[in-house]
Every structure is written in structure tokens, then in C-alpha cells.
Design a protein around this motif. Structure first.
Motif, PDB file in Angstrom:
ATOM      1  N   ALA A  53     -26.336  31.644 -31.570  1.00  0.00           N
ATOM      2  CA  ALA A  53     -27.426  30.845 -31.005  1.00  0.00           C
ATOM      3  C   ALA A  53     -27.890  29.770 -31.989  1.00  0.00           C
ATOM      4  O   ALA A  53     -28.215  28.650 -31.578  1.00  0.00           O
ATOM      5  N   LYS A  54     -27.913  30.095 -33.261  1.00  0.00           N
ATOM      6  CA  LYS A  54     -28.301  29.100 -34.266  1.00  0.00           C
ATOM      7  C   LYS A  54     -27.295  27.951 -34.310  1.00  0.00           C
ATOM      8  O   LYS A  54     -27.681  26.777 -34.345  1.00  0.00           O
ATOM      9  N   LEU A  55     -26.023  28.292 -34.296  1.00  0.00           N
ATOM     10  CA  LEU A  55     -24.977  27.275 -34.316  1.00  0.00           C
ATOM     11  C   LEU A  55     -25.038  26.407 -33.058  1.00  0.00           C
ATOM     12  O   LEU A  55     -24.961  25.180 -33.134  1.00  0.00           O
ATOM     13  N   VAL A  56     -25.210  27.053 -31.923  1.00  0.00           N
ATOM     14  CA  VAL A  56     -25.293  26.328 -30.646  1.00  0.00           C
ATOM     15  C   VAL A  56     -26.501  25.404 -30.640  1.00  0.00           C
ATOM     16  O   VAL A  56     -26.423  24.268 -30.164  1.00  0.00           O
ATOM     17  N   THR A  57     -27.621  25.854 -31.166  1.00  0.00           N
ATOM     18  CA  THR A  57     -28.834  25.035 -31.190  1.00  0.00           C
ATOM     19  C   THR A  57     -28.639  23.791 -32.052  1.00  0.00           C
ATOM     20  O   THR A  57     -29.039  22.691 -31.664  1.00  0.00           O
ATOM     21  N   VAL A  58     -28.017  23.943 -33.204  1.00  0.00           N
ATOM     22  CA  VAL A  58     -27.784  22.787 -34.081  1.00  0.00           C
ATOM     23  C   VAL A  58     -26.886  21.768 -33.387  1.00  0.00           C
ATOM     24  O   VAL A  58     -27.179  20.562 -33.377  1.00  0.00           O
ATOM     25  N   ILE A  59     -25.807  22.232 -32.785  1.00  0.00           N
ATOM     26  CA  ILE A  59     -24.890  21.327 -32.091  1.00  0.00           C
ATOM     27  C   ILE A  59     -25.568  20.687 -30.886  1.00  0.00           C
ATOM     28  O   ILE A  59     -25.426  19.484 -30.642  1.00  0.00           O
ATOM     29  N   ALA A  60     -26.346  21.478 -30.139  1.00  0.00           N
ATOM     30  CA  ALA A  60     -27.026  20.964 -28.947  1.00  0.00           C
ATOM     31  C   ALA A  60     -28.073  19.916 -29.302  1.00  0.00           C
ATOM     32  O   ALA A  60     -28.254  18.939 -28.560  1.00  0.00           O
ATOM     33  N   VAL A  61     -28.763  20.090 -30.408  1.00  0.00           N
ATOM     34  CA  VAL A  61     -29.769  19.104 -30.828  1.00  0.00           C
ATOM     35  C   VAL A  61     -29.102  17.761 -31.121  1.00  0.00           C
ATOM     36  O   VAL A  61     -29.614  16.703 -30.733  1.00  0.00           O
ATOM     37  N   VAL A  62     -27.958  17.796 -31.774  1.00  0.00           N
ATOM     38  CA  VAL A  62     -27.251  16.547 -32.085  1.00  0.00           C
ATOM     39  C   VAL A  62     -26.793  15.862 -30.792  1.00  0.00           C
ATOM     40  O   VAL A  62     -27.005  14.655 -30.603  1.00  0.00           O
ATOM     41  N   ILE A  63     -26.179  16.622 -29.896  1.00  0.00           N
ATOM     42  CA  ILE A  63     -25.709  16.047 -28.631  1.00  0.00           C
ATOM     43  C   ILE A  63     -26.879  15.550 -27.800  1.00  0.00           C
ATOM     44  O   ILE A  63     -26.836  14.470 -27.210  1.00  0.00           O
ATOM     45  N   TRP A  64     -27.979  16.333 -27.761  1.00  0.00           N
ATOM     46  CA  TRP A  64     -29.165  15.932 -26.995  1.00  0.00           C
ATOM     47  C   TRP A  64     -29.757  14.638 -27.558  1.00  0.00           C
ATOM     48  O   TRP A  64     -30.163  13.761 -26.791  1.00  0.00           O
ATOM     49  N   ALA A  65     -29.813  14.523 -28.868  1.00  0.00           N
ATOM     50  CA  ALA A  65     -30.378  13.314 -29.479  1.00  0.00           C
ATOM     51  C   ALA A  65     -29.564  12.076 -29.106  1.00  0.00           C
ATOM     52  O   ALA A  65     -30.129  11.022 -28.797  1.00  0.00           O
ATOM     53  N   VAL A  66     -28.245  12.206 -29.101  1.00  0.00           N
ATOM     54  CA  VAL A  66     -27.386  11.076 -28.716  1.00  0.00           C
ATOM     55  C   VAL A  66     -27.615  10.725 -27.253  1.00  0.00           C
ATOM     56  O   VAL A  66     -27.788   9.545 -26.896  1.00  0.00           O
ATOM     57  N   LEU A  67     -27.613  11.735 -26.383  1.00  0.00           N
ATOM     58  CA  LEU A  67     -27.830  11.474 -24.956  1.00  0.00           C
ATOM     59  C   LEU A  67     -29.216  10.888 -24.685  1.00  0.00           C
ATOM     60  O   LEU A  67     -29.365   9.959 -23.890  1.00  0.00           O
ATOM     61  N   ALA A  68     -30.240  11.438 -25.329  1.00  0.00           N
ATOM     62  CA  ALA A  68     -31.597  10.932 -25.134  1.00  0.00           C
ATOM     63  C   ALA A  68     -31.721   9.486 -25.615  1.00  0.00           C
ATOM     64  O   ALA A  68     -32.386   8.665 -24.976  1.00  0.00           O
ATOM     65  N   ALA A  69     -31.069   9.168 -26.714  1.00  0.00           N
ATOM     66  CA  ALA A  69     -31.110   7.790 -27.222  1.00  0.00           C
ATOM     67  C   ALA A  69     -30.422   6.839 -26.251  1.00  0.00           C
ATOM     68  O   ALA A  69     -30.915   5.726 -26.006  1.00  0.00           O
ATOM     69  N   ILE A  70     -29.308   7.253 -25.697  1.00  0.00           N
ATOM     70  CA  ILE A  70     -28.602   6.406 -24.729  1.00  0.00           C
ATOM     71  C   ILE A  70     -29.439   6.205 -23.478  1.00  0.00           C
ATOM     72  O   ILE A  70     -29.555   5.087 -22.966  1.00  0.00           O
ATOM     73  N   ILE A  71     -30.057   7.276 -22.994  1.00  0.00           N
ATOM     74  CA  ILE A  71     -30.856   7.180 -21.770  1.00  0.00           C
ATOM     75  C   ILE A  71     -32.092   6.316 -21.982  1.00  0.00           C
ATOM     76  O   ILE A  71     -32.414   5.449 -21.169  1.00  0.00           O
ATOM     77  N   THR A  72     -32.814   6.536 -23.083  1.00  0.00           N
ATOM     78  CA  THR A  72     -34.055   5.788 -23.300  1.00  0.00           C
ATOM     79  C   THR A  72     -33.810   4.338 -23.697  1.00  0.00           C
ATOM     80  O   THR A  72     -34.655   3.487 -23.466  1.00  0.00           O
ATOM     81  N   SER A  73     -32.662   4.051 -24.291  1.00  0.00           N
ATOM     82  CA  SER A  73     -32.380   2.669 -24.683  1.00  0.00           C
ATOM     83  C   SER A  73     -32.026   1.795 -23.488  1.00  0.00           C
ATOM     84  O   SER A  73     -32.138   0.573 -23.567  1.00  0.00           O
ATOM     85  N   GLY A  74     -31.572   2.404 -22.424  1.00  0.00           N
ATOM     86  CA  GLY A  74     -31.208   1.632 -21.242  1.00  0.00           C
ATOM     87  C   GLY A  74     -29.778   1.110 -21.273  1.00  0.00           C
ATOM     88  O   GLY A  74     -29.410   0.269 -20.463  1.00  0.00           O
ATOM     89  N   VAL A  75     -28.989   1.592 -22.215  1.00  0.00           N
ATOM     90  CA  VAL A  75     -27.590   1.179 -22.291  1.00  0.00           C
ATOM     91  C   VAL A  75     -26.861   1.582 -21.010  1.00  0.00           C
ATOM     92  O   VAL A  75     -26.078   0.822 -20.470  1.00  0.00           O
ATOM     93  N   ILE A  76     -27.147   2.784 -20.533  1.00  0.00           N
ATOM     94  CA  ILE A  76     -26.573   3.265 -19.280  1.00  0.00           C
ATOM     95  C   ILE A  76     -27.724   3.503 -18.312  1.00  0.00           C
ATOM     96  O   ILE A  76     -28.695   4.182 -18.644  1.00  0.00           O
ATOM     97  N   LYS A  77     -27.618   2.956 -17.134  1.00  0.00           N
ATOM     98  CA  LYS A  77     -28.641   3.119 -16.098  1.00  0.00           C
ATOM     99  C   LYS A  77     -28.041   3.860 -14.914  1.00  0.00           C
ATOM    100  O   LYS A  77     -26.824   3.962 -14.779  1.00  0.00           O
ATOM    101  N   VAL A  78     -28.895   4.352 -14.028  1.00  0.00           N
ATOM    102  CA  VAL A  78     -28.436   5.047 -12.834  1.00  0.00           C
ATOM    103  C   VAL A  78     -27.588   4.109 -11.980  1.00  0.00           C
ATOM    104  O   VAL A  78     -26.584   4.506 -11.395  1.00  0.00           O
ATOM    105  N   ARG A  79     -27.959   2.870 -11.947  1.00  0.00           N
ATOM    106  CA  ARG A  79     -27.234   1.881 -11.143  1.00  0.00           C
ATOM    107  C   ARG A  79     -25.789   1.703 -11.622  1.00  0.00           C
ATOM    108  O   ARG A  79     -24.913   1.317 -10.852  1.00  0.00           O
ATOM    109  N   ASP A  80     -25.519   2.023 -12.870  1.00  0.00           N
ATOM    110  CA  ASP A  80     -24.156   1.936 -13.389  1.00  0.00           C
ATOM    111  C   ASP A  80     -23.222   2.956 -12.730  1.00  0.00           C
ATOM    112  O   ASP A  80     -22.008   2.792 -12.737  1.00  0.00           O
ATOM    113  N   PHE A  81     -23.780   4.024 -12.177  1.00  0.00           N
ATOM    114  CA  PHE A  81     -22.981   5.053 -11.513  1.00  0.00           C
ATOM    115  C   PHE A  81     -22.931   4.873 -10.002  1.00  0.00           C
ATOM    116  O   PHE A  81     -22.423   5.737  -9.297  1.00  0.00           O
TER     117      PHE A  81
END
Length: 97
Positions: A53-81
Motif C-alpha cells: 500500500a505504501k508503494l502504491v500510494t507513492v506511485i499513485a501520487v506521482v501519476i495523480w499529480a501529472v494527471l491533475a496538472a494536465i487537467i487543470t492546465s487545460g492542455v486536454i479538454k473534454v472537447r478534445d475527446f
């Protein structure tokens, strides 16, 4: 992104990483040749969920941070899909963003 969306995104990422990481480096009772009576040979011989669980949490935080940054920056929008153009024309408010 609201706090609820961020929490849901983290939960989804965490469980996806967990299900990917569970079988990694898993040693079963059948591998060791020490099958306990009444258990399946594919049952884990020794399993530390806390460590996993500790290992999964560390990896998930990194992946979540990348995804959250992409979503909040507006690089990818819903309209793109919207590959089938079902969302209608772009409004003037969306065009200006």
C-alpha cells in the motif's frame, strides 16, 4: 477541478495502480512447495499489504499529480475527446479560453 473530482481521480488512480502492483513479486505457496492444507496453491505465501500500500500510494501520487496538472492546465479538454462531434458548436466563451 473541484476537491471532490481530485479525490475521485486519486481513488481511481490508486486502485488501478494497486491492481497492477498486486501480482508483482508475488510468491505463492505453490512456488515454495509449502501448500497449507485447505488453501489453494496460488495463495500468497507471505503478503505484506502495508508495504504494498505504501508503494502504491507513492506511485499513485506521482501519476495523480501529472494527471491533475494536465487537467487543470487545460492542455486536454473534454472537447478534445468529442470525436463524433456530438457536443455542438463551440460557444464564444469557450473559444476565448
Amino acid at each position: 477541478m473541484s476537491i471532490t473530482s481530485a479525490i475521485v481521480l486519486f481513488a481511481v488512480v490508486w486502485f488501478l495502480v494497486l491492481f497492477i502492483a498486486l501480482p508483482i513479486r508475488l510468491e505463492t505457496q505453490g512456488d515454495r512447495g509449502e501448500v497449507e492444507p485447505g488453501t489453494h496453491a496460488g495463495a500468497p505465501a507471505e503478503f505484506s499489504f502495508k508495504r504494498k500500500a505504501k508503494l502504491v500510494t507513492v506511485i499513485a501520487v506521482v501519476i495523480w499529480a501529472v494527471l491533475a496538472a494536465i487537467i487543470t492546465s487545460g492542455v486536454i479538454k473534454v472537447r478534445d475527446f468529442d470525436w463524433f462531434h456530438r457536443m455542438g458548436p463551440v460557444s464564444s466563451e469557450e473559444a476565448g479560453k
